[in-house]
Design a protein around this motif. Structure first.
Motif, PDB file in Angstrom:
ATOM      1  N   ARG A   1     -53.331  10.700  -4.772  1.00 24.50           N
ATOM      2  CA  ARG A   1     -53.999  11.560  -3.685  1.00 24.50           C
ATOM      3  C   ARG A   1     -54.364  13.087  -4.134  1.00 24.50           C
ATOM      4  O   ARG A   1     -55.207  13.495  -3.758  1.00 24.50           O
ATOM      5  CB  ARG A   1     -52.647  11.877  -2.511  1.00 24.50           C
ATOM      6  N   LEU A   2     -53.464  13.413  -4.995  1.00 25.56           N
ATOM      7  CA  LEU A   2     -53.922  14.813  -5.818  1.00 25.56           C
ATOM      8  C   LEU A   2     -55.162  14.739  -6.417  1.00 25.56           C
ATOM      9  O   LEU A   2     -56.379  15.605  -6.298  1.00 25.56           O
ATOM     10  CB  LEU A   2     -53.174  15.389  -6.512  1.00 25.56           C
ATOM     11  N   ALA A   3     -55.349  13.449  -7.396  1.00 22.48           N
ATOM     12  CA  ALA A   3     -56.518  13.429  -8.194  1.00 22.48           C
ATOM     13  C   ALA A   3     -57.820  13.140  -6.952  1.00 22.48           C
ATOM     14  O   ALA A   3     -58.857  13.643  -7.326  1.00 22.48           O
ATOM     15  CB  ALA A   3     -56.326  12.298  -8.939  1.00 22.48           C
ATOM     16  N   GLU A   4     -57.655  12.249  -5.896  1.00 25.09           N
ATOM     17  CA  GLU A   4     -58.668  12.051  -5.065  1.00 25.09           C
ATOM     18  C   GLU A   4     -59.350  13.513  -4.402  1.00 25.09           C
ATOM     19  O   GLU A   4     -60.421  13.299  -4.264  1.00 25.09           O
ATOM     20  CB  GLU A   4     -58.212  11.158  -4.090  1.00 25.09           C
ATOM     21  N   ASN A   5     -58.219  14.475  -4.269  1.00 24.93           N
ATOM     22  CA  ASN A   5     -58.658  15.755  -3.930  1.00 24.93           C
ATOM     23  C   ASN A   5     -59.244  16.570  -4.907  1.00 24.93           C
ATOM     24  O   ASN A   5     -59.174  17.847  -4.601  1.00 24.93           O
ATOM     25  CB  ASN A   5     -57.485  16.239  -2.946  1.00 24.93           C
ATOM     26  N   ARG A   6     -59.400  16.062  -5.981  1.00 26.64           N
ATOM     27  CA  ARG A   6     -59.871  16.793  -6.970  1.00 26.64           C
ATOM     28  C   ARG A   6     -58.783  17.934  -7.506  1.00 26.64           C
ATOM     29  O   ARG A   6     -59.313  18.867  -8.143  1.00 26.64           O
ATOM     30  CB  ARG A   6     -60.978  17.363  -7.031  1.00 26.64           C
ATOM     31  N   ALA A   7     -57.623  17.806  -7.500  1.00 31.83           N
ATOM     32  CA  ALA A   7     -56.633  18.697  -7.747  1.00 31.83           C
ATOM     33  C   ALA A   7     -55.938  18.192  -8.942  1.00 31.83           C
ATOM     34  O   ALA A   7     -54.835  17.871  -9.273  1.00 31.83           O
ATOM     35  CB  ALA A   7     -55.508  18.913  -6.496  1.00 31.83           C
ATOM     36  N   TRP A   8     -56.879  18.300 -10.009  1.00 38.06           N
ATOM     37  CA  TRP A   8     -56.627  17.879 -11.280  1.00 38.06           C
ATOM     38  C   TRP A   8     -55.522  18.412 -11.942  1.00 38.06           C
ATOM     39  O   TRP A   8     -54.767  17.883 -12.750  1.00 38.06           O
ATOM     40  CB  TRP A   8     -57.811  17.771 -12.390  1.00 38.06           C
ATOM     41  N   THR A   9     -55.324  19.700 -11.908  1.00 38.19           N
ATOM     42  CA  THR A   9     -54.183  20.421 -12.304  1.00 38.19           C
ATOM     43  C   THR A   9     -52.641  20.061 -11.870  1.00 38.19           C
ATOM     44  O   THR A   9     -51.864  19.894 -12.601  1.00 38.19           O
ATOM     45  CB  THR A   9     -54.416  22.061 -12.424  1.00 38.19           C
ATOM     46  N   GLN A  10     -52.717  20.064 -10.391  1.00 39.05           N
ATOM     47  CA  GLN A  10     -51.497  19.443  -9.911  1.00 39.05           C
ATOM     48  C   GLN A  10     -51.294  18.191 -10.170  1.00 39.05           C
ATOM     49  O   GLN A  10     -50.159  17.823 -10.285  1.00 39.05           O
ATOM     50  CB  GLN A  10     -51.698  19.674  -8.252  1.00 39.05           C
ATOM     51  N   ALA A  11     -52.116  17.431 -10.139  1.00 42.45           N
ATOM     52  CA  ALA A  11     -51.932  15.791 -10.310  1.00 42.45           C
ATOM     53  C   ALA A  11     -51.435  15.883 -11.793  1.00 42.45           C
ATOM     54  O   ALA A  11     -50.315  15.042 -12.053  1.00 42.45           O
ATOM     55  CB  ALA A  11     -53.062  14.915 -10.339  1.00 42.45           C
ATOM     56  N   SER A  12     -51.827  16.366 -12.600  1.00 47.64           N
ATOM     57  CA  SER A  12     -51.393  16.426 -14.305  1.00 47.64           C
ATOM     58  C   SER A  12     -50.221  16.774 -14.235  1.00 47.64           C
ATOM     59  O   SER A  12     -49.086  16.351 -14.823  1.00 47.64           O
ATOM     60  CB  SER A  12     -52.289  17.037 -14.926  1.00 47.64           C
ATOM     61  N   LEU A  13     -49.856  18.056 -13.654  1.00 44.15           N
ATOM     62  CA  LEU A  13     -48.646  18.553 -13.525  1.00 44.15           C
ATOM     63  C   LEU A  13     -47.433  17.810 -13.048  1.00 44.15           C
ATOM     64  O   LEU A  13     -46.271  17.592 -13.599  1.00 44.15           O
ATOM     65  CB  LEU A  13     -48.664  19.964 -12.862  1.00 44.15           C
ATOM     66  N   ASN A  14     -47.849  17.056 -12.039  1.00 45.48           N
ATOM     67  CA  ASN A  14     -46.819  16.196 -11.225  1.00 45.48           C
ATOM     68  C   ASN A  14     -46.391  15.234 -12.127  1.00 45.48           C
ATOM     69  O   ASN A  14     -45.114  14.872 -12.296  1.00 45.48           O
ATOM     70  CB  ASN A  14     -47.545  15.750  -9.778  1.00 45.48           C
ATOM     71  N   VAL A  15     -47.371  14.363 -12.805  1.00 46.59           N
ATOM     72  CA  VAL A  15     -46.774  13.487 -13.810  1.00 46.59           C
ATOM     73  C   VAL A  15     -46.063  14.029 -14.896  1.00 46.59           C
ATOM     74  O   VAL A  15     -44.839  13.502 -15.289  1.00 46.59           O
ATOM     75  CB  VAL A  15     -48.020  12.712 -14.213  1.00 46.59           C
ATOM     76  N   VAL A  16     -46.571  14.637 -15.571  1.00 44.79           N
ATOM     77  CA  VAL A  16     -46.301  15.281 -16.830  1.00 44.79           C
ATOM     78  C   VAL A  16     -44.755  16.149 -16.676  1.00 44.79           C
ATOM     79  O   VAL A  16     -43.652  15.942 -17.137  1.00 44.79           O
ATOM     80  CB  VAL A  16     -46.883  16.442 -17.476  1.00 44.79           C
ATOM     81  N   ALA A  17     -44.608  17.182 -15.605  1.00 42.99           N
ATOM     82  CA  ALA A  17     -43.258  17.556 -15.103  1.00 42.99           C
ATOM     83  C   ALA A  17     -42.223  16.879 -14.652  1.00 42.99           C
ATOM     84  O   ALA A  17     -41.119  16.885 -14.920  1.00 42.99           O
ATOM     85  CB  ALA A  17     -43.665  18.752 -13.943  1.00 42.99           C
ATOM     86  N   SER A  18     -42.813  15.745 -14.012  1.00 39.04           N
ATOM     87  CA  SER A  18     -41.790  14.689 -13.237  1.00 39.04           C
ATOM     88  C   SER A  18     -41.152  13.961 -14.469  1.00 39.04           C
ATOM     89  O   SER A  18     -39.772  13.722 -14.178  1.00 39.04           O
ATOM     90  CB  SER A  18     -42.510  13.812 -12.288  1.00 39.04           C
ATOM     91  N   VAL A  19     -41.873  13.338 -15.279  1.00 40.37           N
ATOM     92  CA  VAL A  19     -41.203  12.636 -16.388  1.00 40.37           C
ATOM     93  C   VAL A  19     -40.461  13.427 -17.180  1.00 40.37           C
ATOM     94  O   VAL A  19     -39.198  13.076 -17.621  1.00 40.37           O
ATOM     95  CB  VAL A  19     -42.391  11.998 -17.144  1.00 40.37           C
ATOM     96  N   LEU A  20     -40.845  14.712 -17.766  1.00 38.69           N
ATOM     97  CA  LEU A  20     -40.247  15.343 -18.813  1.00 38.69           C
ATOM     98  C   LEU A  20     -38.850  15.942 -18.009  1.00 38.69           C
ATOM     99  O   LEU A  20     -37.695  16.045 -18.404  1.00 38.69           O
ATOM    100  CB  LEU A  20     -40.877  16.526 -19.120  1.00 38.69           C
ATOM    101  N   ALA A  21     -38.955  16.287 -16.777  1.00 37.96           N
ATOM    102  CA  ALA A  21     -37.882  16.893 -15.909  1.00 37.96           C
ATOM    103  C   ALA A  21     -36.864  15.729 -15.687  1.00 37.96           C
ATOM    104  O   ALA A  21     -35.659  16.007 -15.684  1.00 37.96           O
ATOM    105  CB  ALA A  21     -38.278  17.590 -14.600  1.00 37.96           C
ATOM    106  N   GLY A  22     -37.482  14.395 -15.465  1.00 39.85           N
ATOM    107  CA  GLY A  22     -36.648  13.467 -14.957  1.00 39.85           C
ATOM    108  C   GLY A  22     -35.752  13.098 -16.185  1.00 39.85           C
ATOM    109  O   GLY A  22     -34.510  12.773 -16.084  1.00 39.85           O
ATOM    110  N   LEU A  23     -36.415  12.958 -17.408  1.00 38.16           N
ATOM    111  CA  LEU A  23     -35.800  12.705 -18.512  1.00 38.16           C
ATOM    112  C   LEU A  23     -34.559  13.647 -19.124  1.00 38.16           C
ATOM    113  O   LEU A  23     -33.510  13.326 -19.394  1.00 38.16           O
ATOM    114  CB  LEU A  23     -36.592  12.397 -19.692  1.00 38.16           C
ATOM    115  N   GLY A  24     -35.019  14.916 -18.680  1.00 38.46           N
ATOM    116  CA  GLY A  24     -34.211  16.195 -19.190  1.00 38.46           C
ATOM    117  C   GLY A  24     -32.647  16.066 -18.212  1.00 38.46           C
ATOM    118  O   GLY A  24     -31.764  16.404 -18.629  1.00 38.46           O
TER     119      GLY A  24
END
Length: 126
Positions: free
Chosen positions: A90-113
């Motif tokens: 949904r973020l990517a469809e709205n062209r919120a590229w930074t938020q979309a990327s941050l959502n994936v990267v931060a979620s995976v790293l914070a989840g693993l951590g």
């Protein structure tokens, strides 16, 4: 799966699913941003709790019933990685590229951590 195991999963999920919904609604209403803070938060909390359960079980201290109730039932219903995917699209469809990327990267790293931290706090690393 035994009847008792199934009931423990259902009981844990009956607490985890409403907790996820209420946390998401509360955080989204307080932050008022396009970033999915509710989903991010519940996934990190569930990862930490599951890390604690697994870390405690590594020493043989968590009864299997507790692992099923909390780990499978509660954490399984609290976390929502499928919603992470949906919200990222949904973020990517709205062209919120930074938020979309941050959502994936931060979620995976914070989840693993968070899972690793829970594991270590429970004494599973030693």
């Amino acid at each position: 799966m035994t009847t008792t195991t199934g009931l423990l999963v259902i009981l844990g999920a009956a607490v985890g699913a409403p907790a996820r919904y209420l946390t998401d609604r509360w955080l989204q209403s307080t932050h008022g941003t396009g970033f999915p803070w509710g989903t991010f938060t519940v996934n990190i909390v569930a990862s930490f709790v599951l890390g604690v359960i697994i870390g405690s079980g590594a020493g043989g201290t968590v009864p299997p019933a507790v692992a099923v109730l909390v780990g499978t039932g509660f954490c399984g219903a609290l976390s929502t990685w499928s919603t992470l995917g949906y919200e990222t699209v949904r973020l990517a469809e709205n062209r919120a590229w930074t938020q979309a990327s941050l959502n994936v990267v931060a979620s995976v790293l914070a989840g693993l951590g968070s899972a690793g931290l829970g594991f270590a706090v429970a004494g599973g690393a030693g």
